[in-house]
Design an enzyme around this catalytic site. Structure first.
Site, PDB file in Angstrom:
ATOM      1  N   PRO A   1      47.882 -38.172 -60.915  1.00  0.00           N
ATOM      2  CA  PRO A   1      47.219 -37.511 -59.784  1.00  0.00           C
ATOM      3  C   PRO A   1      46.662 -36.116 -60.100  1.00  0.00           C
ATOM      4  CG  PRO A   1      49.590 -37.382 -59.529  1.00  0.00           C
ATOM      5  CD  PRO A   1      49.343 -38.221 -60.747  1.00  0.00           C
TER       6      PRO A   1
ATOM      7  N   CYS B   1      57.143 -35.279 -61.683  1.00  0.00           N
ATOM      8  CA  CYS B   1      57.076 -35.245 -60.220  1.00  0.00           C
ATOM      9  C   CYS B   1      56.241 -36.403 -59.681  1.00  0.00           C
ATOM     10  CB  CYS B   1      56.490 -33.919 -59.733  1.00  0.00           C
ATOM     11  SG  CYS B   1      57.588 -32.532 -60.017  1.00  0.00           S
ATOM     12  N   HIS B   2      55.019 -36.522 -60.182  1.00  0.00           N
ATOM     13  CA  HIS B   2      54.146 -37.572 -59.655  1.00  0.00           C
ATOM     14  C   HIS B   2      53.467 -38.353 -60.763  1.00  0.00           C
ATOM     15  CE1 HIS B   2      54.587 -34.498 -56.511  1.00  0.00           C
ATOM     16  NE2 HIS B   2      54.786 -35.560 -55.753  1.00  0.00           N
ATOM     17  N   GLY B   3      53.978 -38.226 -61.996  1.00  0.00           N
ATOM     18  CA  GLY B   3      53.516 -39.084 -63.078  1.00  0.00           C
ATOM     19  C   GLY B   3      52.152 -38.755 -63.651  1.00  0.00           C
TER      20      GLY B   3
END
Lengths: 269, 207, 428
Positions: free
Chosen positions: B172, B157-159
């Site tokens: 994150p 999703c956001h690495g």
């Protein structure tokens, strides 16, 4: 076909109950029996519920399901194997042991990586295993009659506990003028008088774990108590709370009545 | 005509008793209202059947070395990875100050426990963690898909990159993947949902 | 509302709000300072009781809907799960199921009060009609609610009642299928009944708002049936609603709740039917289908019409009679020709009224039993005949007794005013 006939007899019996015309298949009113859990303060006799569970497990469960029951119910508040040390019924060792003694496929959706249903030992969260996979299989194994699910049987029969107790102790020799179909048994407490269930209880068919003498009356009382608990497991909490609520409302009513008298004290009405 | 002014008891009856009745009646109403509200609030809490599924038992003997399974627990995924010697060594060799989140995040241990690999497992070969990224709840990819830059898990999703102890290393996500309460009931069965301490208090066999 | 408002905003905020949305003024004028006849007896407390029970039903119903599954395979089980596994679910389910019965007990007492004291007469016709609308909505809501647990009585009750629609000429069959959403009572029926059962109570609440509005224009009726006097005498006939009637209604509500609690906690299933603890089975009909007790009188009227009336066959005749029994209430204000409201001053009609109550109860009895059974075991005297006689009386009361008695009856002398009735010797 048999069911249709019973059904017709049931209608006839209900239709003419109370009339003078006595005929084959007249239904007796249930016996009056005293129950430990009768009345506003009555509680379940725990020992009786435990013995009743034994009867269900060893006698009834071969034909009758209890679909709404989970093993954990046996250990919940008010249940037969409730123990203070295990407030979470899922941790109760007796119940874990009971559940674990059954190994089967519990859930068709519980599959292994090949997609085949998994067979495993039972958990407290599992339902009581049903003796038959579906209604058709149950009928086929019972001469066409369907042994009803027992989860709510006490609530689902007019007369409740007394009816069930009477039925279980109500197998008599059939009267001369009755024409019972093969595979039927005479029981005047059953609508129509002809029941497909063979007398399930007989002297000494089981040995109670607690040494109580297993007479037919004793067994009928115990299993009825167990089924009564199963259909209404929160009865004790309900009654206790009811007493508190009524006490509260009574005090509240008195206070408001006094306030009412004060308010209206000098008013003609 | 005193009756017409609507003031009850304007006839000079002792006010304290009169007030007492009104206050008592009003108080009883308030108490009753409060008590009645509780069942209507409590009914939204998890029901007994939901709670009954609060702990699950998993047979880990079927998880081969170097593989992992995802099981459902309390409506979400739990990763169980049977780690290889290399993965264990890799996890143990990480210095604490290399970690963005130095907490163990282990429900079995008190908060503030340092996040060493030893504090994240009961047995080094089995790593058991909840499988929702601590960033926004996506399910990270693992073995067979994408293990990220640290050989653990990678959240698409956001690495976010997790290591072989499922600790956040880059990205994150603010925290390590949390370790649920669990204990080994036998050599090969793990019970998720109860800590070893709770389990032995409740009479469970703890292996 | 009647009379000028006496509300005085005491704080700046109240004043500010009053100039923009005078909602506090509305509440004050309606429920605090509202002039209420001083001679209301306890029969007048059922309005407040009904308001409380509407709230109980709505709140407990919303909560039950959080757990209920409107699917033919899961509905029965989900209701059982509520009573077994949901925290306090057994309590909330029992409140909702028994609450329906207590709602109907209160509404029947409220209606009989209206009939006895002539509350339907001018200028309260609209108030009465709105009440009948509420009653109809309650019947529909209760009927659909009873289907939701999906037990045998739920299913077969729904089957029997929806089949009545099929009796209508020409459109009957199409209408019935439309109602079912299929060729029988099934999943579609259950799902839409759930939706409507959730909707209708809010419609009821809205009509209750109109009902109270219509009440507050002419003000309450009262046991002597005289209007409160206007002007300075008004104060002699009335009392402010608060605290006099708030405390009286409050006391009555608590007493009624005590009876309710006895049922909820100690007799939770006694008003239900054993067959509804058996899951719905479209292949097996229970031996003896009865509706919930509050529909029994109408069920008896339905079954009383066993003969064709001209072109109307018996089945359609029964349906028309059943709906007519409620429909006639709509025109009641114009059927009663008497100028006297209260039965206290109608020596003859009063007895007809008392027998009307007996007839209504008797019809309930007839609805509960097999029509071919004999009343009290008297051979030949079938319940069917009793039901037919009582059905005749039910309609005769409205169509014959009330119009005729209003003309021929000589009413008793009435007091000059409510004040006189309260102070004088006339303490009927």
């Amino acid at each position: 076909m048999k069911m249709t006939r019973i059904f017709a007899a049931a209608i006839a019996a209900l239709g003419f109950a109370g009339t003078a015309a006595a005929f084959e298949g007249e239904q007796y009113p249930p016996k009056e029996h005293h129950w430990h859990h009768d009345g506003p303060f009555g509680t379940y006799d725990r020992q009786s519920v435990q013995r009743g569970y034994q009867i269900y497990q060893e006698v009834c469960a071969s034909c009758h399901s209890m679909d709404l029951m989970r093993f954990r119910n046996l250990a919940q508040r008010g249940g037969p194997f409730e123990e203070e040390a295990f407030p979470n019924p899922n941790d109760n060792p007796v119940v874990m042991q009971i559940a674990g003694s059954y190994t089967r496929v519990w859930d068709q959706d519980e599959v292994n990586d090949d997609g085949d249903p998994i067979e495993r030992a039972g958990l407290p969260s599992d339902a009581f295993p049903a003796p038959f996979a579906n209604v058709q299989m149950a009928r086929a194994s019972n001469g066409g009659a369907y042994p009803p699910d027992l989860s709510l049987i006490v609530k689902a029969r007019t007369g409740g506990e007394n009816y069930l107790y009477s039925l279980l102790t109500g197998y008599y020799d059939e009267p001369e003028d009755s024409h019972l179909a093969p595979g039927m048994y005479y029981n005047p407490y059953f609508a129509g008088g002809a029941i497909a269930m063979a007398p399930p209880l007989a002297e000494g068919i089981i040995e109670y774990a607690d040494g109580t003498e297993a007479s037919v009356e004793q067994m009928a009382e115990d299993v009825t108590t167990f089924l009564s608990w199963a259909g209404d497991p929160h009865m004790e909490t309900r009654k206790q709370m009811g007493v508190m609520v009524l006490l509260y409302l009574l005090i509240f009513a008195i206070l408001v009545y006094l306030a009412y008298r004060q308010v209206w004290a000098n008013v003609k009405h | 005509m005193t009756e017409e002014n609507g003031a009850p008891g304007a006839d000079g009856q002792e006010p304290s008793r009169r007030d007492f009745i009104y206050i008592a009646a009003g108080g009883a109403a308030a108490v009753g209202g409060g008590l009645v509200a509780w069942p209507f609030i409590d009914q939204m809490n998890p029901a007994a059947d939901t709670l009954a599924l609060g702990s699950i038992r998993v047979d880990v003997s079927v998880v081969a070395v170097g593989s992992e399974v995802t099981v459902m627990w309390r409506g979400g995924p739990v990763f169980i990875r049977h780690r290889t010697e290399e993965e264990i060594a890799e996890a143990q060799s990480v210095e604490l100050d290399a970690l963005p989140d130095e907490e163990a995040r282990n429900d079995n241990l008190p908060t503030g426990t340092p996040g060493t690999d030893a504090n994240r497992v009961l047995r080094p070969e089995f790593l058991i963690v909840k499988g929702n990224c601590t960033h926004l709840g996506c399910v990270p990819l693992g073995l067979g898909a994408n293990t990220g830059d640290y050989d653990g898990w990678y959240c698409p999703c956001h690495g976010s990159h997790y290591d072989t102890s499922a600790r956040i290393r880059r990205g994150p996500a603010p925290e390590n993947l949390p370790v649920p309460d669990y204990f080994f009931e036998t050599e090969t069965t793990v019970k998720i949902g109860l800590s070893p301490e709770e389990a032995s208090n409740s009479g469970w066999a703890v292996s | 509302m009647s009379g000028p408002s006496t509300y005085n905003p005491s704080t700046g905020i109240e004043k500010w709000l009053d100039d923009r949305l005078p909602i506090i003024r509305l509440g004050y004028d309606s429920f605090v300072d509202f002039p209420t006849p001083r001679n209301l007896n306890y029969w007048w407390t059922f309005g407040g009781i009904l308001a409380v029970f509407l709230m109980i039903q709505i709140v407990s119903g919303i909560v039950l809907a959080m757990h209920y599954v409107a699917h033919e395979d899961y509905a029965f089980e989900s209701v059982q799960r509520i009573t077994r596994d949901v925290p306090f679910g057994w309590l909330i389910q029992s409140m909702h199921a028994n609450g329906a019965s207590f709602f109907f007990v209160a509404v029947y007492l409220h209606m009989f009060r209206g009939l006895y004291y002539g509350s339907y007469k001018a200028p309260r016709e609209v108030l009465w009609i709105l009440g009948v609308v509420i009653y109809l909505l309650m019947m529909a809501t209760g009927f659909m609610g009873y289907v939701l647990p999906w037990g045998q009585m739920s299913y077969w009750g729904a089957m029997v009642i929806t089949n009545l629609i099929g009796a209508l000429p020409f459109i009957g069959d199409a209408l019935r299928e439309w109602l079912w959403g299929g060729f029988s009572v099934g999943q579609s029926t259950l799902n839409r009944f759930f939706s409507l059962h959730y909707l209708l109570p809010f419609v009821i609440a809205a009509v209750v708002g109109l009902h109270i509005w219509a009440l507050h224009v002419p003000g309450n009726g009262n046991p002597v049936g005289l209007e409160t006097r206007k002007g300075k005498d008004n104060k002699k006939d009335t009392l402010p609603f608060h605290p006099y009637y708030t405390v009286k209604d409050g006391f009555a509500i608590i007493v009624y709740l005590m009876v309710f609690a006895v049922f909820v906690f100690f007799l939770p299933t006694v008003l239900g039917h054993a067959d509804n603890y058996i899951e719905a089975d479209p292949l097996v009909t229970p031996a003896h289908i009865v509706p919930e007790w509050y529909y029994l009188p109408f069920y008896a009227i339905l079954r009383a019409i066993t003969f064709d009336i001209g072109p109307i066959d018996a089945k359609l005749g029964g349906v028309l009679a059943m709906f007519g029994a409620i429909g006639i209430l709509f025109v009641l204000p114009w059927l009663d020709t008497s100028k006297v409201r209260s039965m206290r001053y109608r020596p003859l009609t009063r007895w007809f009224f008392i027998f009307f109550v007996v007839a209504a109860l008797g019809l309930g009895w007839c609805g509960a039993v097999n029509p071919d059974d004999f009343v009290l075991g008297i051979t030949g005297f079938k319940f069917l005949y009793l039901g037919q006689f009582l059905t005749f009386y039910y309609f005769a009361y409205f169509i014959i007794v009330l119009p005729v008695m209003g003309i021929i009856e000589k009413p008793k002398e009435r007091p000059a005013s409510i004040e006189a009735a309260v102070l004088g010797s006339d303490k009927a």
